[in-house]
Design a protein around this motif. Sequence first.
Motif, PDB file in Angstrom:
ATOM      1  N   THR A   1       0.853  -1.188   0.000  1.00 65.88           N
ATOM      2  CA  THR A   1       0.000   0.000   0.000  1.00 65.88           C
ATOM      3  C   THR A   1       0.883   1.230   0.000  1.00 65.88           C
ATOM      4  OG1 THR A   1      -1.713   1.255   1.155  1.00 65.88           O
ATOM      5  CG2 THR A   1      -0.167   0.035   2.528  1.00 65.88           C
ATOM      6  N   LEU A   2       0.411   2.263  -0.705  1.00 71.81           N
ATOM      7  CA  LEU A   2       1.091   3.560  -0.698  1.00 71.81           C
ATOM      8  C   LEU A   2       0.194   4.622  -0.084  1.00 71.81           C
ATOM      9  CD1 LEU A   2       2.639   3.585  -4.315  1.00 71.81           C
ATOM     10  CD2 LEU A   2       3.705   2.838  -2.180  1.00 71.81           C
ATOM     11  N   SER A   3      -0.887   4.200   0.511  1.00 69.65           N
ATOM     12  CA  SER A   3      -1.860   5.131   1.067  1.00 69.65           C
ATOM     13  C   SER A   3      -1.344   5.738   2.358  1.00 69.65           C
ATOM     14  CB  SER A   3      -3.190   4.421   1.326  1.00 69.65           C
ATOM     15  OG  SER A   3      -4.083   5.273   2.002  1.00 69.65           O
ATOM     16  N   ILE A   4      -1.555   7.055   2.518  1.00 71.22           N
ATOM     17  CA  ILE A   4      -1.142   7.703   3.762  1.00 71.22           C
ATOM     18  C   ILE A   4      -2.181   7.489   4.858  1.00 71.22           C
ATOM     19  CG2 ILE A   4       0.085   9.456   2.451  1.00 71.22           C
ATOM     20  CD1 ILE A   4      -2.109  11.435   3.479  1.00 71.22           C
ATOM     21  N   HIS A   5      -3.325   6.898   4.505  1.00 69.39           N
ATOM     22  CA  HIS A   5      -4.361   6.669   5.506  1.00 69.39           C
ATOM     23  C   HIS A   5      -4.089   5.437   6.356  1.00 69.39           C
ATOM     24  CE1 HIS A   5      -6.637   9.868   3.784  1.00 69.39           C
ATOM     25  NE2 HIS A   5      -6.765   9.266   2.619  1.00 69.39           N
ATOM     26  N   SER A   6      -3.027   4.718   6.029  1.00 68.62           N
ATOM     27  CA  SER A   6      -2.711   3.531   6.819  1.00 68.62           C
ATOM     28  C   SER A   6      -1.248   3.539   7.252  1.00 68.62           C
ATOM     29  CB  SER A   6      -3.014   2.266   6.005  1.00 68.62           C
ATOM     30  OG  SER A   6      -2.313   2.290   4.770  1.00 68.62           O
ATOM     31  N   VAL A   7      -0.736   4.729   7.578  1.00 69.80           N
ATOM     32  CA  VAL A   7       0.635   4.834   8.082  1.00 69.80           C
ATOM     33  C   VAL A   7       0.599   4.507   9.567  1.00 69.80           C
ATOM     34  CG1 VAL A   7       2.631   6.351   8.361  1.00 69.80           C
ATOM     35  CG2 VAL A   7       1.177   6.560   6.337  1.00 69.80           C
ATOM     36  N   THR A   8       0.581   3.225   9.862  1.00 72.54           N
ATOM     37  CA  THR A   8       0.398   2.755  11.232  1.00 72.54           C
ATOM     38  C   THR A   8       1.570   1.906  11.724  1.00 72.54           C
ATOM     39  OG1 THR A   8      -0.839   0.881  10.332  1.00 72.54           O
ATOM     40  CG2 THR A   8      -2.118   2.783  11.093  1.00 72.54           C
ATOM     41  N   THR A   9       2.653   1.866  10.949  1.00 75.08           N
ATOM     42  CA  THR A   9       3.838   1.131  11.380  1.00 75.08           C
ATOM     43  C   THR A   9       5.065   2.011  11.180  1.00 75.08           C
ATOM     44  OG1 THR A   9       4.415   0.162   9.233  1.00 75.08           O
ATOM     45  CG2 THR A   9       2.750  -0.987  10.564  1.00 75.08           C
ATOM     46  N   LEU A  10       6.116   1.701  11.908  1.00 71.28           N
ATOM     47  CA  LEU A  10       7.347   2.463  11.783  1.00 71.28           C
ATOM     48  C   LEU A  10       7.917   2.345  10.373  1.00 71.28           C
ATOM     49  CD1 LEU A  10       9.535   4.193  13.121  1.00 71.28           C
ATOM     50  CD2 LEU A  10      10.664   2.058  13.834  1.00 71.28           C
ATOM     51  N   SER A  11       7.787   1.167   9.789  1.00 71.71           N
ATOM     52  CA  SER A  11       8.277   0.959   8.432  1.00 71.71           C
ATOM     53  C   SER A  11       7.544   1.864   7.443  1.00 71.71           C
ATOM     54  CB  SER A  11       8.095  -0.510   8.028  1.00 71.71           C
ATOM     55  OG  SER A  11       8.420  -0.702   6.666  1.00 71.71           O
ATOM     56  N   ARG A  12       6.220   1.900   7.524  1.00 69.14           N
ATOM     57  CA  ARG A  12       5.450   2.733   6.604  1.00 69.14           C
ATOM     58  C   ARG A  12       5.745   4.215   6.821  1.00 69.14           C
ATOM     59  NH1 ARG A  12      -0.572  -0.173   6.660  1.00 69.14           N
ATOM     60  NH2 ARG A  12       0.120  -2.178   5.794  1.00 69.14           N
ATOM     61  N   GLU A  13       5.896   4.605   8.067  1.00 65.33           N
ATOM     62  CA  GLU A  13       6.182   6.023   8.321  1.00 65.33           C
ATOM     63  C   GLU A  13       7.566   6.400   7.800  1.00 65.33           C
ATOM     64  OE1 GLU A  13       5.942   9.411  11.819  1.00 65.33           O
ATOM     65  OE2 GLU A  13       6.066   7.292  12.378  1.00 65.33           O
ATOM     66  N   SER A  14       8.521   5.501   7.900  1.00 66.85           N
ATOM     67  CA  SER A  14       9.859   5.774   7.373  1.00 66.85           C
ATOM     68  C   SER A  14       9.809   5.953   5.863  1.00 66.85           C
ATOM     69  CB  SER A  14      10.805   4.628   7.739  1.00 66.85           C
ATOM     70  OG  SER A  14      10.916   4.486   9.142  1.00 66.85           O
ATOM     71  N   PHE A  15       9.067   5.072   5.184  1.00 66.04           N
ATOM     72  CA  PHE A  15       8.891   5.226   3.742  1.00 66.04           C
ATOM     73  C   PHE A  15       8.182   6.547   3.423  1.00 66.04           C
ATOM     74  CE2 PHE A  15       9.387   0.501   3.372  1.00 66.04           C
ATOM     75  CZ  PHE A  15      10.422   0.529   2.447  1.00 66.04           C
ATOM     76  N   TYR A  16       7.217   6.895   4.243  1.00 65.43           N
ATOM     77  CA  TYR A  16       6.446   8.121   4.021  1.00 65.43           C
ATOM     78  C   TYR A  16       7.353   9.347   4.052  1.00 65.43           C
ATOM     79  CZ  TYR A  16       3.275  11.989   5.050  1.00 65.43           C
ATOM     80  OH  TYR A  16       2.617  13.201   5.041  1.00 65.43           O
ATOM     81  N   TRP A  17       8.183   9.469   5.079  1.00 63.30           N
ATOM     82  CA  TRP A  17       9.029  10.657   5.196  1.00 63.30           C
ATOM     83  C   TRP A  17      10.138  10.668   4.155  1.00 63.30           C
ATOM     84  CZ3 TRP A  17       7.141  14.658   7.259  1.00 63.30           C
ATOM     85  CH2 TRP A  17       6.267  14.570   8.341  1.00 63.30           C
ATOM     86  N   LEU A  18      10.637   9.491   3.772  1.00 59.58           N
ATOM     87  CA  LEU A  18      11.608   9.446   2.680  1.00 59.58           C
ATOM     88  C   LEU A  18      10.962   9.917   1.378  1.00 59.58           C
ATOM     89  CD1 LEU A  18      14.369   8.703   1.555  1.00 59.58           C
ATOM     90  CD2 LEU A  18      13.559   6.335   1.304  1.00 59.58           C
ATOM     91  N   THR A  19       9.724   9.492   1.157  1.00 55.00           N
ATOM     92  CA  THR A  19       9.001   9.931  -0.033  1.00 55.00           C
ATOM     93  C   THR A  19       8.776  11.430  -0.010  1.00 55.00           C
ATOM     94  OG1 THR A  19       7.854   7.807  -0.169  1.00 55.00           O
ATOM     95  CG2 THR A  19       6.875   9.647  -1.354  1.00 55.00           C
ATOM     96  N   VAL A  20       8.390  11.968   1.138  1.00 53.67           N
ATOM     97  CA  VAL A  20       8.164  13.411   1.256  1.00 53.67           C
ATOM     98  C   VAL A  20       9.447  14.186   0.939  1.00 53.67           C
ATOM     99  CG1 VAL A  20       7.640  15.268   2.886  1.00 53.67           C
ATOM    100  CG2 VAL A  20       6.252  13.187   2.877  1.00 53.67           C
ATOM    101  N   LEU A  21      10.576  13.709   1.460  1.00 52.36           N
ATOM    102  CA  LEU A  21      11.855  14.367   1.194  1.00 52.36           C
ATOM    103  C   LEU A  21      12.169  14.380  -0.292  1.00 52.36           C
ATOM    104  CD1 LEU A  21      14.509  15.642   2.208  1.00 52.36           C
ATOM    105  CD2 LEU A  21      15.414  13.317   2.489  1.00 52.36           C
ATOM    106  N   VAL A  22      11.986  13.248  -0.953  1.00 51.88           N
ATOM    107  CA  VAL A  22      12.287  13.173  -2.387  1.00 51.88           C
ATOM    108  C   VAL A  22      11.309  14.027  -3.200  1.00 51.88           C
ATOM    109  CG1 VAL A  22      12.520  11.646  -4.375  1.00 51.88           C
ATOM    110  CG2 VAL A  22      13.303  10.879  -2.134  1.00 51.88           C
ATOM    111  N   THR A  23      10.025  14.074  -2.786  1.00 53.75           N
ATOM    112  CA  THR A  23       9.065  14.893  -3.524  1.00 53.75           C
ATOM    113  C   THR A  23       9.421  16.369  -3.446  1.00 53.75           C
ATOM    114  OG1 THR A  23       7.553  15.033  -1.619  1.00 53.75           O
ATOM    115  CG2 THR A  23       7.155  13.276  -3.216  1.00 53.75           C
ATOM    116  N   PHE A  24       9.955  16.814  -2.320  1.00 59.76           N
ATOM    117  CA  PHE A  24      10.365  18.211  -2.214  1.00 59.76           C
ATOM    118  C   PHE A  24      11.568  18.494  -3.110  1.00 59.76           C
ATOM    119  CE2 PHE A  24       7.870  18.600   1.772  1.00 59.76           C
ATOM    120  CZ  PHE A  24       7.228  19.792   1.476  1.00 59.76           C
ATOM    121  N   ALA A  25      12.518  17.576  -3.124  1.00 58.98           N
ATOM    122  CA  ALA A  25      13.671  17.752  -4.004  1.00 58.98           C
ATOM    123  C   ALA A  25      13.244  17.738  -5.464  1.00 58.98           C
ATOM    124  CB  ALA A  25      14.707  16.659  -3.732  1.00 58.98           C
TER     125      ALA A  25
END
Length: 424
Positions: free
Chosen positions: A131-155
Motif C-alpha cells: 500500500t502507498l496510502s497515507i491513511h494507513s501509516v500505522t507502522t514504523l516501516s510505513r512512516e519511514s517510507f512516508y518521510w523518505l518519499t516526502v523528502l524526495v518529492t520536495f527535491a
Amino acid sequence: MTTTTEARTRSGRLMLNKVPEVTIWFWVIKILCTTVGESFADWINMKLGVGLVNTAWIFTAIFVVVLAVQLRLKRYVPFPYWLTVVVVSVTGTLYTDILTDQLNVPLWISSAVFSVLLAVVFGVWWLRERTLSIHSVTTLSRESFYWLTVLVTFALGTATGDWTLELTGWSPGVSVLLPLGLIAAITALWRFGANPVLSFWLAYILTRPLGANIGDWFASPKVAQGPGEPTGIALGTFTTSLIFLGLILATVVYLTVTRSDVTETHEATHAAHATGDPRKERTALAGFGVLAVATAGLLVWANGQPHVGPAPETDNTSAVQMAPGQAVKKFPPAKVAALKTLASTSLKDARSGNATGAHAAAQSLRDLWDADQGSLQPLDQTGWTSIDAQMDKVLKTFGIDHSNPPMSPAQQENELTALLTDMG
C-alpha cells in the motif's frame, strides 16, 4: 473519533495513524509550509550570509532531530508533524539547490534523477507494505517510507519547478498559475473517479513549486520582467517568512484544538471508499496522460517565446563608473559590510588556492546581492547599477550565471579587488 484501533508493527511497536486526514486544511497548511520553507531558507542563506552548503548542514541536523521526535510518537500530533514538514521542505529544497548552484548539475538531470529515485522509493514501499496510502501509516516501516518519499518529492518539486522557470522565463506571478492549474485539474480527475493514492501524490509533488512560487512572488521586488507580467509584492524573504509562519502557527493551533484532521485508522474512516470504479479509474488515468502531454506542449511553446535574460542588463550597466565608495554611499552600512565580508572571503580563498571556498563565497555574495536588490536599488539606482556591473564581472570569472568555465585565480582576484574598491 470513536475508534482507537491500534496496529502492531513487526518490531512490536503499537501506533495509531501517524498522518493527518487529507482535508482542505491539509493542503492549505502544506502550501504554507512549502512557502515558508523556501523564503526562510533564502533568508538564512542570503540575508544572513550563512551560505548554501552551511544552511543545508544546519537544516539537515534539524531535520534529523525533529524526525526522531516525530518517529517516537505513537499517533498523529499536529505540531511535531507539521514542524517536520516545514523542515523537510527546506532540506529537500537545499539539496536540489546544491546540485544546481554548487555542483552545476543541469536541472533537467536533477529532475530525471529525483523522478527515478521517487519511483524506486514507491516501488520498494509497495513491495514491502502492499500500500502507498497515507491513511494507513500505522507502522514504523510505513512512516519511514512516508518521510523518505516526502523528502524526495520536495527535491523533485524544486528541480522541476526551477527547470520550468528556466525553460519559460516566467515572472513569479505567472509561475504560480501552472502548478495551481495542474492541482485543480488533478482534483477534478480525482472527483471523477481517479485513483486517490495516485491523485494525492501527484498533487503533493506540485504543492512544492506552487508554494515556492508564491513565496518568490511575495518576496520579489516590484520589477516586471516583461510587458503585462505581474511584478513581485516586494515584502522580502524575512517578512514573507514571518507572515506564513504566523499563518502556519494559527492553523496548527486550530487543528490541535478541534482535532478536525485526526484519523485513527484507514479502516475506521475510509472503509466505505475502499474500492473505486475500475472504468472511471482507467479513464482518469488517460486524463492524467492528456494533462501531462498538454503541460509538456505548453512548456515547449513557452520555451520558444522570447525570454528576458541577464545579458541586456549586463550590457547596459557595464559603462557605469563611479568613484570608490561613492556607489554604496546611500546604502545601509550593515548591508554593505555583509557584502564586503563575502567578497573578502572569496578573495582570501582565491589567493590561498582554495578554489572551492572562493566559489562558494562568490555564490553567497551573488545570492545576497540579488536578495538585497529590492531594498538597495530604490535608494540609488545609479549606485546599484555600478556595483551590479562589477558584481557581474566577478561572477563571470567564477562561471556563475554565465556559460563560460571558471577563469584563472588571478582574474578572480582582480575583479574581486575591483569590487571591494568600488564598495570602499
